[in-house]
Design a protein around this motif. Structure first.
Motif, PDB file in Angstrom:
ATOM      1  N   GLN A 123       9.307 -49.413 -22.044  1.00  0.00           N
ATOM      2  CA  GLN A 123      10.262 -48.894 -23.035  1.00  0.00           C
ATOM      3  C   GLN A 123       9.843 -47.518 -23.542  1.00  0.00           C
ATOM      4  O   GLN A 123      10.676 -46.613 -23.685  1.00  0.00           O
ATOM      5  CB  GLN A 123      10.386 -49.878 -24.187  1.00  0.00           C
ATOM      6  N   LYS A 127      11.967 -43.981 -23.099  1.00  0.00           N
ATOM      7  CA  LYS A 127      12.322 -43.183 -24.277  1.00  0.00           C
ATOM      8  C   LYS A 127      11.756 -41.769 -24.175  1.00  0.00           C
ATOM      9  O   LYS A 127      12.450 -40.782 -24.483  1.00  0.00           O
ATOM     10  CB  LYS A 127      11.790 -43.871 -25.526  1.00  0.00           C
ATOM     11  N   ASP A 130      13.790 -39.709 -21.527  1.00  0.00           N
ATOM     12  CA  ASP A 130      15.102 -39.261 -22.013  1.00  0.00           C
ATOM     13  C   ASP A 130      14.960 -38.079 -22.971  1.00  0.00           C
ATOM     14  O   ASP A 130      15.712 -37.096 -22.881  1.00  0.00           O
ATOM     15  CB  ASP A 130      15.826 -40.420 -22.706  1.00  0.00           C
ATOM     16  N   GLY A 199       6.855 -40.720 -25.621  1.00  0.00           N
ATOM     17  CA  GLY A 199       7.634 -41.674 -26.417  1.00  0.00           C
ATOM     18  C   GLY A 199       6.856 -42.184 -27.611  1.00  0.00           C
ATOM     19  O   GLY A 199       7.418 -42.355 -28.706  1.00  0.00           O
ATOM     20  N   GLU A 203       7.846 -41.650 -31.708  1.00  0.00           N
ATOM     21  CA  GLU A 203       7.925 -42.708 -32.713  1.00  0.00           C
ATOM     22  C   GLU A 203       6.895 -42.536 -33.818  1.00  0.00           C
ATOM     23  O   GLU A 203       7.105 -42.989 -34.937  1.00  0.00           O
ATOM     24  CB  GLU A 203       7.735 -44.073 -32.041  1.00  0.00           C
TER      25      GLU A 203
END
Length: 331
Positions: A123, A127, A130, A199, A203
């Motif tokens: 995941q 992320k 992208d 990613g 976050e």
């Protein structure tokens, strides 16, 4: 007579003294290399040639390894505020979990005991990929506004390729922390791991810090890179005609400017492209056709603002504006 006797006696005494000195030196001489060293080195060289070099071992299997300290050092070395749990998850690849599961099952332990309570980086990698794709696309459009969409896609594709990402990841020390089933770590695994790190940074610290990170470590890979090494143009003259037509500029006229060694094995021709009696560009080549194509590439670099003597890219903090970050987030 007496003086001759004394002289001969002195020479004789000096000779005897010299022999004693030489004898003492020979008695105290020490060999710095052992006699068995040459045979041992020849044997080890022959063994290395027959068996080959030993297989590489991961850094985690060597002495003096503290994984938690290494992850913290990775975050501090990059001057980024990572969440340690997310950063540790970013280094765990699915291939590593699958290999560890098979290794434990081969020992005859049941499936409940062999289960690993670890989460892979799938995941986070998606992320980060992208966000990287959207941010670099907006950054290239802002840095090279005259570059068409095909050129922007080619530049972004070069920056996000496995070779470039793996080069950056290895120089940042990511391969030592990557948990992979193979050693050395393949480029595809390094690519997914580095995207997972991006990613995790998004976050942990937000989109703005992640944009700075991508600008500093990925966008800087364009320095010294030619445009047409990343963007393959089959017909540069046709593309030049299209670009000049869009800008309402007269079509180019190729003319042979000068040549050298036309009757030799290595000829050289210079072709210039003129538009409205003005020289657009000139280029060399071994044939007239090759020189014409090179001149068209030079003219395209001038139109797109990607020449060798262009103004250096601005990597200062003021370069990133909020609309650029927001457009990357919205994509």
């Amino acid at each position: 007579m007496a003086s001759g006797y004394l002289l001969n006696r002195g020479v004789l005494a000096l000779g005897i003294h010299g022999q004693r000195v030489c004898r003492n030196v020979l008695l105290t001489q020490v060999r710095e290399k052992k006699r068995w060293m040459k045979a041992y080195k020849l044997l080890m060289a022959k063994k290395l040639k027959l068996e080959g070099p030993p297989p590489p071992t991961p850094r985690s299997q060597k002495l003096n390894w503290n994984y938690h300290a290494e992850v913290q050092a990775f975050s501090i070395r990059l001057h980024e505020n990572f969440s340690l749990e997310l950063l540790k998850t970013a280094f765990i690849n699915p291939c590593y979990l699958h290999a560890e599961q098979e290794k434990r099952q081969s020992l005859g332990v049941d499936s409940e005991t062999t289960a690993l309570n670890l989460k892979d980086n799938t995941q986070l990698s998606q992320k980060g990929e992208d966000f990287t794709q959207s941010f670099l696309t907006d950054w290239c459009r802002a840095s090279f506004p005259s570059l068409p969409s095909e050129g922007v896609d080619s530049v972004v594709g070069h920056l996000t390729s496995c070779a470039v990402i793996a080069h950056v990841a290895r120089n940042l020390g990511t391969d030592d922390l990557t948990m992979s089933a193979e050693c050395p770590v393949p480029e595809s695994v390094l690519h997914s791991t580095f995207m997972a790190v991006i990613g995790a940074l998004q976050e942990s610290s937000g989109a703005e810090r992640t944009g700075f990170f991508l600008r500093d470590f990925l966008a800087s890979q364009l320095i010294g890179k030619d445009l047409f090494d990343m963007w393959t143009v089959v017909n540069p003259m046709g593309l030049l005609v299209e670009e000049l037509t869009k800008r309402n500029i007269p079509l180019p006229e190729p003319r042979l400017i000068r040549s050298a060694g036309a009757s030799t094995v290595l000829p050289l021709y210079f072709v210039g492209l003129y538009s409205d009696k003005k020289l657009l560009a000139q280029g060399p080549g071994e044939t007239v056709f090759a020189a014409e194509e090179e001149a068209a590439r030079v003219a395209l670099r001038k139109l797109y603002g990607y020449t060798e003597n262009r103004r250096p890219l601005d990597f200062s903090p003021q370069q990133h504006q909020n609309p650029l970050i927001q457009s990357a987030i919205s994509n």
